[in-house]
Design an enzyme around this catalytic site. Structure first.
Site, PDB file in Angstrom:
ATOM      1  N   LYS A  75      54.381  41.143  14.354  1.00 40.77           N
ATOM      2  CA  LYS A  75      54.994  41.232  15.677  1.00 40.77           C
ATOM      3  C   LYS A  75      54.830  42.626  16.256  1.00 40.77           C
ATOM      4  O   LYS A  75      54.558  43.597  15.548  1.00 40.77           O
ATOM      5  CB  LYS A  75      56.486  40.877  15.603  1.00 40.77           C
ATOM      6  N   TYR A  94      50.200  41.402  16.953  1.00 38.73           N
ATOM      7  CA  TYR A  94      50.480  40.763  18.246  1.00 38.73           C
ATOM      8  C   TYR A  94      51.240  41.752  19.100  1.00 38.73           C
ATOM      9  O   TYR A  94      52.153  42.439  18.604  1.00 38.73           O
ATOM     10  CB  TYR A  94      51.362  39.523  18.048  1.00 38.73           C
ATOM     11  N   LEU A 240      49.172  29.102  29.452  1.00 36.86           N
ATOM     12  CA  LEU A 240      48.732  30.489  29.215  1.00 36.86           C
ATOM     13  C   LEU A 240      47.674  30.857  30.241  1.00 36.86           C
ATOM     14  O   LEU A 240      46.724  30.114  30.479  1.00 36.86           O
ATOM     15  CB  LEU A 240      48.137  30.653  27.808  1.00 36.86           C
ATOM     16  N   ALA A 268      55.844  29.318  25.720  1.00 34.26           N
ATOM     17  CA  ALA A 268      55.213  30.435  26.442  1.00 34.26           C
ATOM     18  C   ALA A 268      56.161  31.606  26.676  1.00 34.26           C
ATOM     19  O   ALA A 268      55.823  32.548  27.398  1.00 34.26           O
ATOM     20  CB  ALA A 268      54.646  29.939  27.765  1.00 34.26           C
ATOM     21  N   ASP A 270      56.825  34.059  24.976  1.00 32.51           N
ATOM     22  CA  ASP A 270      56.299  35.379  24.590  1.00 32.51           C
ATOM     23  C   ASP A 270      55.477  36.006  25.713  1.00 32.51           C
ATOM     24  O   ASP A 270      55.188  37.199  25.683  1.00 32.51           O
ATOM     25  CB  ASP A 270      55.476  35.293  23.292  1.00 32.51           C
ATOM     26  N   ASN A 300      59.185  34.050  18.477  1.00 34.25           N
ATOM     27  CA  ASN A 300      58.340  34.110  17.272  1.00 34.25           C
ATOM     28  C   ASN A 300      58.547  32.847  16.443  1.00 34.25           C
ATOM     29  O   ASN A 300      58.936  32.894  15.281  1.00 34.25           O
ATOM     30  CB  ASN A 300      58.644  35.377  16.453  1.00 34.25           C
TER      31      ASN A 300
HETATM   32  N1  LIG Z   1      56.773  31.328  21.061  1.00 30.91           N
HETATM   33  C1  LIG Z   1      55.894  31.447  20.092  1.00 30.91           C
HETATM   34  O1  LIG Z   1      56.256  31.673  18.943  1.00 30.91           O
HETATM   35  C2  LIG Z   1      54.432  31.260  20.382  1.00 30.91           C
HETATM   36  C3  LIG Z   1      53.508  31.065  19.327  1.00 30.91           C
HETATM   37  C4  LIG Z   1      52.160  30.829  19.656  1.00 30.91           C
HETATM   38  C5  LIG Z   1      51.754  30.822  20.996  1.00 30.91           C
HETATM   39  N2  LIG Z   1      52.687  31.054  21.973  1.00 30.91           N
HETATM   40  C6  LIG Z   1      52.345  31.036  23.405  1.00 30.91           C
HETATM   41  O2  LIG Z   1      52.100  29.710  23.835  1.00 30.91           O
HETATM   42  C7  LIG Z   1      51.368  29.765  25.066  1.00 30.91           C
HETATM   43  C8  LIG Z   1      50.204  28.770  25.030  1.00 30.91           C
HETATM   44  O3  LIG Z   1      49.235  29.212  24.079  1.00 30.91           O
HETATM   45  P1  LIG Z   1      47.893  28.385  23.800  1.00 30.91           P
HETATM   46  O4  LIG Z   1      47.279  28.980  22.599  1.00 30.91           O
HETATM   47  O5  LIG Z   1      48.138  26.918  23.835  1.00 30.91           O
HETATM   48  O6  LIG Z   1      47.000  28.779  25.066  1.00 30.91           O
HETATM   49  P2  LIG Z   1      45.681  28.023  25.555  1.00 30.91           P
HETATM   50  O7  LIG Z   1      44.897  29.001  26.332  1.00 30.91           O
HETATM   51  O8  LIG Z   1      45.028  27.291  24.437  1.00 30.91           O
HETATM   52  O9  LIG Z   1      46.260  26.906  26.550  1.00 30.91           O
HETATM   53  C9  LIG Z   1      46.897  27.225  27.730  1.00 30.91           C
HETATM   54  C10 LIG Z   1      46.704  26.071  28.664  1.00 30.91           C
HETATM   55  O10 LIG Z   1      47.534  26.318  29.809  1.00 30.91           O
HETATM   56  C11 LIG Z   1      46.843  25.730  30.887  1.00 30.91           C
HETATM   57  N3  LIG Z   1      47.410  26.177  32.152  1.00 30.91           N
HETATM   58  C12 LIG Z   1      47.242  27.355  32.805  1.00 30.91           C
HETATM   59  N4  LIG Z   1      47.931  27.336  33.955  1.00 30.91           N
HETATM   60  C13 LIG Z   1      48.563  26.133  34.001  1.00 30.91           C
HETATM   61  C14 LIG Z   1      49.410  25.500  34.948  1.00 30.91           C
HETATM   62  N5  LIG Z   1      49.756  26.114  36.097  1.00 30.91           N
HETATM   63  N6  LIG Z   1      49.880  24.261  34.651  1.00 30.91           N
HETATM   64  C15 LIG Z   1      49.536  23.644  33.502  1.00 30.91           C
HETATM   65  N7  LIG Z   1      48.706  24.168  32.607  1.00 30.91           N
HETATM   66  C16 LIG Z   1      48.233  25.400  32.849  1.00 30.91           C
HETATM   67  C17 LIG Z   1      45.395  26.141  30.655  1.00 30.91           C
HETATM   68  O11 LIG Z   1      44.509  25.345  31.430  1.00 30.91           O
HETATM   69  C18 LIG Z   1      45.258  25.905  29.163  1.00 30.91           C
HETATM   70  O12 LIG Z   1      44.784  24.611  28.858  1.00 30.91           O
HETATM   71  C19 LIG Z   1      50.942  31.242  25.192  1.00 30.91           C
HETATM   72  O13 LIG Z   1      51.829  31.903  26.071  1.00 30.91           O
HETATM   73  C20 LIG Z   1      51.108  31.788  23.800  1.00 30.91           C
HETATM   74  O14 LIG Z   1      51.299  33.181  23.784  1.00 30.91           O
HETATM   75  C21 LIG Z   1      54.003  31.279  21.675  1.00 30.91           C
END
Ligand SMILES: NC(=O)c1ccc[n+]([C@@H]2O[C@H](COP(=O)([O-])OP(=O)(O)OC[C@H]3O[C@@H](n4cnc5c(N)ncnc54)[C@H](O)[C@@H]3O)[C@@H](O)[C@H]2O)c1
Length: 373
Positions: A75, A94, A240, A268, A270, A300
């Site tokens: 982290k 990260y 994202l 999302a 984070d 996390n």
């Molecule tokens: N909270 C946690 O512990 C944790 C852990 C891992 C990832 N995350 C977060 O989860 C989120 C998603 O990560 P990911 O790896 O799936 O990303 P990714 O890039 O694989 O997918 C993101 C998706 O969001 C879509 N998108 C963008 N704008 C949009 C909108 N307006 N409406 C709908 N869809 C939209 C994109 O087209 C894409 O398909 C990120 O913010 C990442 O940091 C959080």
């Protein structure tokens, strides 16, 4: 290079930056590795295993931060760790800086070389070090969402899979990337009725294909989001825009459309979250309720399944870390575009556009600062 591993001190964070087998890989490549005593215990790795792999165990974090040239974490550094930030230190972890101005300024003011796992890119333009945690968070989001839908947790009292004669629970997933796909797999596996929304037409077509028509895919327009909110028992935020804060797709007003006791899991979070009402929570106190909607916003999430997460994470971060250790950050950036993409701060300069835009900081292209190969 002297590589350091410290125990994570973020609330309920049990992952660790290197496993003993990663330590062996760094040692075999001619580096030395310092590990804070007990750093791996939360993921089931004992000091003895690190010692056997060749690491030197140091009694406290300060000793590791001070002696190491590169700190490998999980982290982002949090406030008690800021005093350890110093000029020229490489912090490989990260960072999610676009959602954290204090940390961005601490890294810039102290001229730290900050390399973020989440912005490293492979040759296909993918984010290899984000992917495994997204796979885990996506799967976990449904597990957690299902739990908080239970009545004792103030949820609607809905079983996602239903039973014969009773309708299935409804899950809406906003964002169909890695998190969204994995959430969808779990939700379908539990027998829920799933709708997934994204703005990418190709991605929606892919999802429709892989789930063989067993889910509903929708373009992520305001109207479709609102319709899905009104029908869902569980809503998962999984959008994202790489390197940027998440767009706020659901306002506080929109919560009025939702059912009483429905659950939001904003993965999302984070990146600031895609719900206006999102605020980061911890594993110790993961949920809060606004307008009768349960919000789970743990920043996390993979930390809860620390052993699986540590092994999955280090499987991908090791390759880039070894390059930095072997050649130094400057040369590694010249040799490997992926590493260069990971550099968010260098020598007091902001080197990631999303972060410079978020905080109105001057942007500097990292390739103008480091040696081409
Ligand atoms: N909270 C946690 O512990 C944790 C852990 C891992 C990832 N995350 C977060 O989860 C989120 C998603 O990560 P990911 O790896 O799936 O990303 P990714 O890039 O694989 O997918 C993101 C998706 O969001 C879509 N998108 C963008 N704008 C949009 C909108 N307006 N409406 C709908 N869809 C939209 C994109 O087209 C894409 O398909 C990120 O913010 C990442 O940091 C959080």
């Amino acid at each position: 290079m002297v590589v350091g591993v410290v125990k994570e001190i973020k609330n309920h964070e049990y992952r660790v930056g290197l496993t003993p087998s990663c330590v062996k890989a760094y040692m075999d490549a001619g580096n030395s590795v310092l590990v804070e005593a007990g750093a791996g215990v939360g993921s089931g790795f004992e000091d003895e295993e690190y010692k056997l792999a060749g690491a030197m165990i140091l009694p406290d974090a300060e000793a590791v931060w001070t002696k190491a040239e590169m700190i490998v974490k999980v982290k982002e550094p949090i406030k008690p760790e800021y005093p350890f930030l110093r000029e020229g230190l490489i912090v490989y972890t990260y960072l999610h800086l676009a959602a954290d101005k204090d940390l961005t300024m601490a890294l810039l003011d102290n001229k730290v070389s900050a390399v973020a796992y989440e912005t490293i890119e492979n040759q296909h333009g993918e984010l290899p070090c984000l992917r495994p945690m997204s796979e885990i968070a996506g799967r976990l989001s449904v597990q957690e969402g299902a739990k908080y839908l239970e009545k004792p947790y103030k949820g609607r009292g809905v079983l996602l899979g239903g039973v014969p004669g009773v309708e299935r629970g409804k899950v809406a997933i906003i964002g169909g990337g890695t998190v969204g796909l994995n959430a969808c797999k779990m939700a379908r596996g539990m027998g829920a009725n799933v709708t997934i929304l994204d703005i990418g037409a190709k991605r929606l077509a892919y999802l429709d294909d892989v789930f063989n028509g067993s889910i509903t895919t929708l373009y992520s327009s305001k109207a479709n989001i609102q319709k899905s909110l009104s029908e869902a028992d569980l809503v998962i935020g999984a959008v994202l825009i790489p390197g940027k804060a998440a767009p706020k797709l659901v306002t506080k007003q929109d919560l009025k459309l939702m059912k009483k006791g429905a659950v939001i899991v904003d993965v999302a979070v984070d990146q600031g979250g895609c719900f206006e009402t999102t605020k980061p929570t911890t594993h110790q106190d993961p949920v809060f309720i606004i307008d009768d909607v349960v919000h789970y916003c743990v920043a996390n999430m993979p930390g809860a399944v620390s052993r699986t997460s540590t092994i999955a994470l280090t499987n991908t971060t090791l390759e880039y870390g070894l390059k930095i250790a072997a050649h130094g950050l400057e040369k590694a950036c010249g040799m490997c575009k992926g590493v260069a993409k990971g550099v968010n701060c260098y020598d007091g300069k902001c080197t990631l556009t999303g972060v410079s835009e978020a905080f109105d900081l001057e942007y500097t292209d990292i390739t103008t600062l480091t040696s081409p190969c």
